[in-house]
Design a protein around this motif. Structure first.
Motif, PDB file in Angstrom:
ATOM      1  N   VAL A 133     -16.719 111.805  39.508  1.00 24.32           N
ATOM      2  CA  VAL A 133     -17.325 110.747  39.942  1.00 24.32           C
ATOM      3  C   VAL A 133     -18.182 110.364  38.414  1.00 24.32           C
ATOM      4  N   ILE A 134     -17.678 109.124  38.259  1.00 27.80           N
ATOM      5  CA  ILE A 134     -18.233 108.510  36.876  1.00 27.80           C
ATOM      6  C   ILE A 134     -19.377 107.438  37.213  1.00 27.80           C
ATOM      7  N   GLY A 135     -19.474 106.937  38.443  1.00 23.27           N
ATOM      8  CA  GLY A 135     -20.525 105.854  38.442  1.00 23.27           C
ATOM      9  C   GLY A 135     -20.806 105.385  39.929  1.00 23.27           C
ATOM     10  N   LEU A 136     -21.641 104.589  40.235  1.00 21.66           N
ATOM     11  CA  LEU A 136     -21.998 104.197  41.487  1.00 21.66           C
ATOM     12  C   LEU A 136     -21.768 102.667  41.395  1.00 21.66           C
ATOM     13  N   HIS A 137     -21.406 101.941  42.602  1.00 16.75           N
ATOM     14  CA  HIS A 137     -20.980 100.707  42.812  1.00 16.75           C
ATOM     15  C   HIS A 137     -21.516 100.025  43.845  1.00 16.75           C
ATOM     16  N   THR A 138     -21.783  98.851  43.901  1.00 15.47           N
ATOM     17  CA  THR A 138     -22.377  98.020  45.088  1.00 15.47           C
ATOM     18  C   THR A 138     -22.028  96.564  44.925  1.00 15.47           C
ATOM     19  N   ASP A 139     -21.601  95.976  46.120  1.00 15.51           N
ATOM     20  CA  ASP A 139     -21.461  94.383  46.029  1.00 15.51           C
ATOM     21  C   ASP A 139     -22.865  93.839  46.338  1.00 15.51           C
ATOM     22  N   VAL A 140     -23.204  92.672  45.443  1.00 15.26           N
ATOM     23  CA  VAL A 140     -24.455  92.139  45.546  1.00 15.26           C
ATOM     24  C   VAL A 140     -24.601  91.033  46.533  1.00 15.26           C
ATOM     25  N   LYS A 141     -25.233  91.086  47.455  1.00 15.52           N
ATOM     26  CA  LYS A 141     -25.456  89.811  48.399  1.00 15.52           C
ATOM     27  C   LYS A 141     -26.194  88.829  47.861  1.00 15.52           C
ATOM     28  N   ASP A 142     -25.958  87.723  48.337  1.00 14.72           N
ATOM     29  CA  ASP A 142     -26.578  86.519  47.733  1.00 14.72           C
ATOM     30  C   ASP A 142     -26.702  86.440  46.214  1.00 14.72           C
ATOM     31  N   ALA A 143     -25.514  86.549  45.615  1.00 13.74           N
ATOM     32  CA  ALA A 143     -25.363  86.604  44.253  1.00 13.74           C
ATOM     33  C   ALA A 143     -25.762  85.826  43.283  1.00 13.74           C
ATOM     34  N   GLY A 144     -26.008  84.442  43.919  1.00 20.54           N
ATOM     35  CA  GLY A 144     -26.535  83.516  43.089  1.00 20.54           C
ATOM     36  C   GLY A 144     -28.012  83.651  42.800  1.00 20.54           C
ATOM     37  N   ASN A 145     -28.463  84.470  43.278  1.00 18.58           N
ATOM     38  CA  ASN A 145     -29.985  84.817  42.988  1.00 18.58           C
ATOM     39  C   ASN A 145     -30.171  86.189  42.173  1.00 18.58           C
ATOM     40  N   PRO A 146     -30.643  85.814  40.783  1.00 19.06           N
ATOM     41  CA  PRO A 146     -30.540  86.939  39.972  1.00 19.06           C
ATOM     42  C   PRO A 146     -31.659  88.102  40.523  1.00 19.06           C
ATOM     43  N   ALA A 147     -32.412  87.686  41.237  1.00 21.01           N
ATOM     44  CA  ALA A 147     -33.543  88.760  41.940  1.00 21.01           C
ATOM     45  C   ALA A 147     -32.436  89.687  42.875  1.00 21.01           C
ATOM     46  N   ALA A 148     -31.467  89.255  43.511  1.00 22.15           N
ATOM     47  CA  ALA A 148     -30.536  89.928  44.325  1.00 22.15           C
ATOM     48  C   ALA A 148     -29.872  91.085  43.394  1.00 22.15           C
ATOM     49  N   TRP A 149     -29.432  90.676  42.162  1.00 22.66           N
ATOM     50  CA  TRP A 149     -28.764  91.805  41.391  1.00 22.66           C
ATOM     51  C   TRP A 149     -29.607  92.794  40.840  1.00 22.66           C
ATOM     52  N   ALA A 150     -30.956  92.311  40.849  1.00 23.41           N
ATOM     53  CA  ALA A 150     -32.135  93.480  40.325  1.00 23.41           C
ATOM     54  C   ALA A 150     -32.249  94.348  41.535  1.00 23.41           C
ATOM     55  N   SER A 151     -31.981  94.033  42.946  1.00 21.10           N
ATOM     56  CA  SER A 151     -32.300  94.759  43.836  1.00 21.10           C
ATOM     57  C   SER A 151     -31.228  96.018  44.131  1.00 21.10           C
ATOM     58  N   ALA A 152     -29.942  95.307  43.676  1.00 22.78           N
ATOM     59  CA  ALA A 152     -28.816  96.106  43.742  1.00 22.78           C
ATOM     60  C   ALA A 152     -28.946  97.198  42.818  1.00 22.78           C
ATOM     61  N   ALA A 153     -29.418  97.007  41.803  1.00 23.87           N
ATOM     62  CA  ALA A 153     -29.577  97.910  40.646  1.00 23.87           C
ATOM     63  C   ALA A 153     -30.471  99.000  40.861  1.00 23.87           C
ATOM     64  N   ARG A 154     -31.726  98.620  41.721  1.00 27.45           N
ATOM     65  CA  ARG A 154     -32.613  99.316  41.901  1.00 27.45           C
ATOM     66  C   ARG A 154     -32.178 100.513  42.976  1.00 27.45           C
ATOM     67  N   LEU A 155     -31.348  99.945  44.029  1.00 23.47           N
ATOM     68  CA  LEU A 155     -30.488 100.648  45.119  1.00 23.47           C
ATOM     69  C   LEU A 155     -29.814 101.764  44.494  1.00 23.47           C
ATOM     70  N   LEU A 156     -28.913 101.577  43.362  1.00 18.53           N
ATOM     71  CA  LEU A 156     -27.930 102.314  42.810  1.00 18.53           C
ATOM     72  C   LEU A 156     -28.946 103.418  41.973  1.00 18.53           C
ATOM     73  N   MET A 157     -29.882 103.065  41.298  1.00 23.50           N
ATOM     74  CA  MET A 157     -30.657 103.730  40.764  1.00 23.50           C
ATOM     75  C   MET A 157     -31.456 105.131  41.519  1.00 23.50           C
ATOM     76  N   GLU A 204     -36.831 101.351  36.949  1.00 23.25           N
ATOM     77  CA  GLU A 204     -36.187 102.530  37.814  1.00 23.25           C
ATOM     78  C   GLU A 204     -36.026 103.627  36.828  1.00 23.25           C
ATOM     79  N   CYS A 205     -35.594 103.303  35.559  1.00 23.90           N
ATOM     80  CA  CYS A 205     -35.443 104.649  34.764  1.00 23.90           C
ATOM     81  C   CYS A 205     -36.697 105.337  34.653  1.00 23.90           C
TER      82      CYS A 205
END
Length: 222
Positions: A133-157, A204-205
């Motif tokens: 295992v080298i990393g974690l992945h997720t698809d970002v829902k509502d990808a047009g919204n930068p806040a959705a990318w931030a939420s996805a990053a928080r989930l993976l962290m 998150e870090c």
């Protein structure tokens, strides 16, 4: 945070588009295999060693047709067991999996080390000498919204924190979302995504007392 463009030969920007900067972060990208129907893009991907996300037989056909090297391919496992076996047979070494069955399929097909990104629904513990295992992945829902990318990053962290607590830290997270036209279009979009992810990772870090991972942000669809 270092947002990295997954390549095998340096980190070129996408065609005719400078790599956006936000908070000192370089935006990274990976191209979906379906976008290789654009021959000019396919030629650029092959020439620059840019990574390609493939899923299913059709994507593997495109990769083969355009002479994309196996080392450039990240294969997303799905229900098609034969396609996963074919990806292994073609020499692909990086996989994204979201079920234990998918991961076991990769492990059953190999006798050399393969590298896994665990999707957000995947079991976090893995015991297989051929799979790392080298990393974690997720698809970002509502990808047009930068806040959705931030939420996805928080989930993976938060998932990364669980792995670290179990003695299996990961140093990469991988976020996919939106069509490739967004990434080839207005650089403002990519810059906003990078800035949102950077801020989320900083928060998150600090919260989990983790080292900042390398991050790939990539288009999901052609």
């Amino acid at each position: 945070m270092t947002v990295v463009l997954e390549t095998t030969e340096g980190e070129p920007p996408l065609p005719e588009r400078p790599a956006p900067q936000a908070a000192g972060v370089n935006a990274g990208r990976r191209v979906p295999a379906a976008a290789l129907t654009d021959r000019a893009l396919a030629d650029w991907v092959r020439t620059h060693g840019v990574s390609v996300t493939a899923r299913g037989e059709h994507d593997l056909d495109l990769v083969r047709f355009h002479h994309i090297r196996a080392v450039q391919v990240v294969y997303r496992c799905g229900p098609d067991r034969a396609a996963t076996s074919r990806a292994v047979g073609l020499g692909v070494s990086r996989f994204i999996g979201d079920t234990a069955e998918q991961m076991a399929r990769v492990g059953d097909c190999v006798h050399t080390k393969k590298y896994l990104y665990l999707d957000d629904q995947a079991p976090l513990m893995l015991g297989d000498r051929w799979l790392k295992v080298i990393g974690l992945h997720t698809d970002v829902k509502d990808a047009g919204n930068p806040a959705a990318w931030a939420s996805a990053a928080r989930l993976l962290m938060s998932r990364s924190a669980v792995l670290a607590a179990c003695g299996s830290p990961v140093n990469r997270i991988d976020l996919s979302g939106g069509p490739i036209q967004e990434w080839l279009g207005d650089a403002t979009y990519v810059g906003a995504v990078v800035a949102a992810v950077d801020e989320a990772l900083g928060d998150e870090c600090g919260r989990w007392n983790l080292q900042r991972p390398a991050v790939t942000v990539a288009a999901l669809t052609a």
